[in-house]
Design an enzyme around this catalytic site. Structure first.
Site, PDB file in Angstrom:
ATOM      1  N   HIS A   1      61.990 -33.764  71.288  1.00  0.00           N
ATOM      2  CA  HIS A   1      62.883 -34.688  70.755  1.00  0.00           C
ATOM      3  C   HIS A   1      62.409 -34.886  69.045  1.00  0.00           C
ATOM      4  O   HIS A   1      61.125 -34.658  68.787  1.00  0.00           O
ATOM      5  CB  HIS A   1      62.598 -36.188  71.111  1.00  0.00           C
ATOM      6  CG  HIS A   1      62.975 -36.286  72.828  1.00  0.00           C
ATOM      7  ND1 HIS A   1      62.494 -36.963  73.733  1.00  0.00           N
ATOM      8  CD2 HIS A   1      64.061 -35.458  73.265  1.00  0.00           C
ATOM      9  CE1 HIS A   1      62.947 -37.042  74.730  1.00  0.00           C
ATOM     10  NE2 HIS A   1      63.816 -35.917  74.697  1.00  0.00           N
TER      11      HIS A   1
ATOM     12  N   ASP B   1      67.802 -33.753  78.210  1.00  0.00           N
ATOM     13  CA  ASP B   1      66.862 -32.594  77.801  1.00  0.00           C
ATOM     14  C   ASP B   1      67.133 -31.015  78.221  1.00  0.00           C
ATOM     15  O   ASP B   1      66.873 -30.103  77.455  1.00  0.00           O
ATOM     16  CB  ASP B   1      65.424 -33.027  78.090  1.00  0.00           C
ATOM     17  CG  ASP B   1      64.871 -34.172  77.405  1.00  0.00           C
ATOM     18  OD1 ASP B   1      65.579 -34.392  76.171  1.00  0.00           O
ATOM     19  OD2 ASP B   1      63.721 -34.762  77.734  1.00  0.00           O
TER      20      ASP B   1
ATOM     21  N   TYR C   1      52.983 -44.918  71.605  1.00  0.00           N
ATOM     22  CA  TYR C   1      53.285 -44.335  70.251  1.00  0.00           C
ATOM     23  C   TYR C   1      53.759 -45.306  69.296  1.00  0.00           C
ATOM     24  O   TYR C   1      54.574 -46.103  69.518  1.00  0.00           O
ATOM     25  CB  TYR C   1      53.989 -42.956  70.383  1.00  0.00           C
ATOM     26  CG  TYR C   1      55.362 -43.267  70.716  1.00  0.00           C
ATOM     27  CD1 TYR C   1      56.524 -43.126  69.837  1.00  0.00           C
ATOM     28  CD2 TYR C   1      55.642 -43.074  72.221  1.00  0.00           C
ATOM     29  CE1 TYR C   1      57.739 -43.071  70.374  1.00  0.00           C
ATOM     30  CE2 TYR C   1      56.927 -43.100  72.816  1.00  0.00           C
ATOM     31  CZ  TYR C   1      57.982 -43.097  72.004  1.00  0.00           C
ATOM     32  OH  TYR C   1      59.298 -43.306  72.376  1.00  0.00           O
TER      33      TYR C   1
ATOM     34  N   LYS D   1      54.727 -39.783  64.035  1.00  0.00           N
ATOM     35  CA  LYS D   1      54.422 -40.570  65.411  1.00  0.00           C
ATOM     36  C   LYS D   1      52.847 -40.460  65.356  1.00  0.00           C
ATOM     37  O   LYS D   1      52.245 -39.425  65.155  1.00  0.00           O
ATOM     38  CB  LYS D   1      55.082 -39.948  66.476  1.00  0.00           C
ATOM     39  CG  LYS D   1      56.374 -39.967  66.419  1.00  0.00           C
ATOM     40  CD  LYS D   1      56.998 -39.314  67.724  1.00  0.00           C
ATOM     41  CE  LYS D   1      58.554 -39.427  67.909  1.00  0.00           C
ATOM     42  NZ  LYS D   1      59.092 -38.681  69.099  1.00  0.00           N
TER      43      LYS D   1
END
Length: 182
Positions: free
Chosen positions: A61, A169, A131, A71
């Protein structure tokens, strides 16, 4: 903390100094000053957490344009194989990826700058993944690439029949058709 730049410029593995004794352990999981000195100024604005079971593959992603996100990821419980794919067309490592095992045992973190697709595969019975991000989530800017794209050729370490992923996905475009960064 030890900051190790990976083979892809801007992607860092961060290893904390862990202090163990009879009571358990202690470590600094985040220190702005150290991060700024080794990686660069990043203003994280939100923390996220997910829980997944063995074989769950989330990704690959990213967010496009002004909603791109950096991130800082880590695993609180369990073990994952974390992957970052360079989508920066101007980069010498465009289309290449970094794979790092993150676990509650090694306590490593991975910093992924803007301009990358990101995903992970759960290798333990269960994993809690957390995260920090430096930009808001924007559904209209959401994008991805197929986790099993042959051009990227990620060597996921489990039998592909064991992979559990979302329909979204499974429908992501291949790398050659994805929107990338300049």
């Amino acid at each position: 903390m030890i900051f190790k730049e990976t083979s892809i410029k801007g992607v860092y593995i961060i290893e904390p100094h862990v202090f163990n004794d009879a009571r358990g352990y202690f470590f600094e999981s985040w220190k702005q000053q150290a991060f700024d000195e080794h990686v660069g100024k990043t203003d994280f604005i939100q923390d996220n957490e997910s829980k997944s079971s063995y074989g769950v593959l989330r990704g690959l992603h990213y967010q496009k344009g002004s909603f791109s996100q950096a991130k800082l990821v880590r695993v609180i419980r369990g073990k994952v194989l974390d992957v970052a794919v360079d989508l920066r067309k101007s980069s010498a490592t465009f289309g290449q990826h970094v794979m790092v095992e993150l676990s509650d045992e090694n306590k490593r973190q991975l910093f992924i700058p803007r301009g990358f697709a990101h995903g992970f595969l759960v290798l333990s019975d269960e994993a809690i993944f957390t995260y920090k991000v430096d930009n808001v989530y924007a559904p209209q800017a959401e994008a991805g690439i197929r986790w099993n794209d042959p051009d990227i050729n990620i060597a996921w370490p489990i039998d592909m029949s064991e992979v559990k992923t979302s329909d979204k996905d499974l429908a992501q475009p291949f790398f050659r058709d994805a929107e990338v960064f300049e």
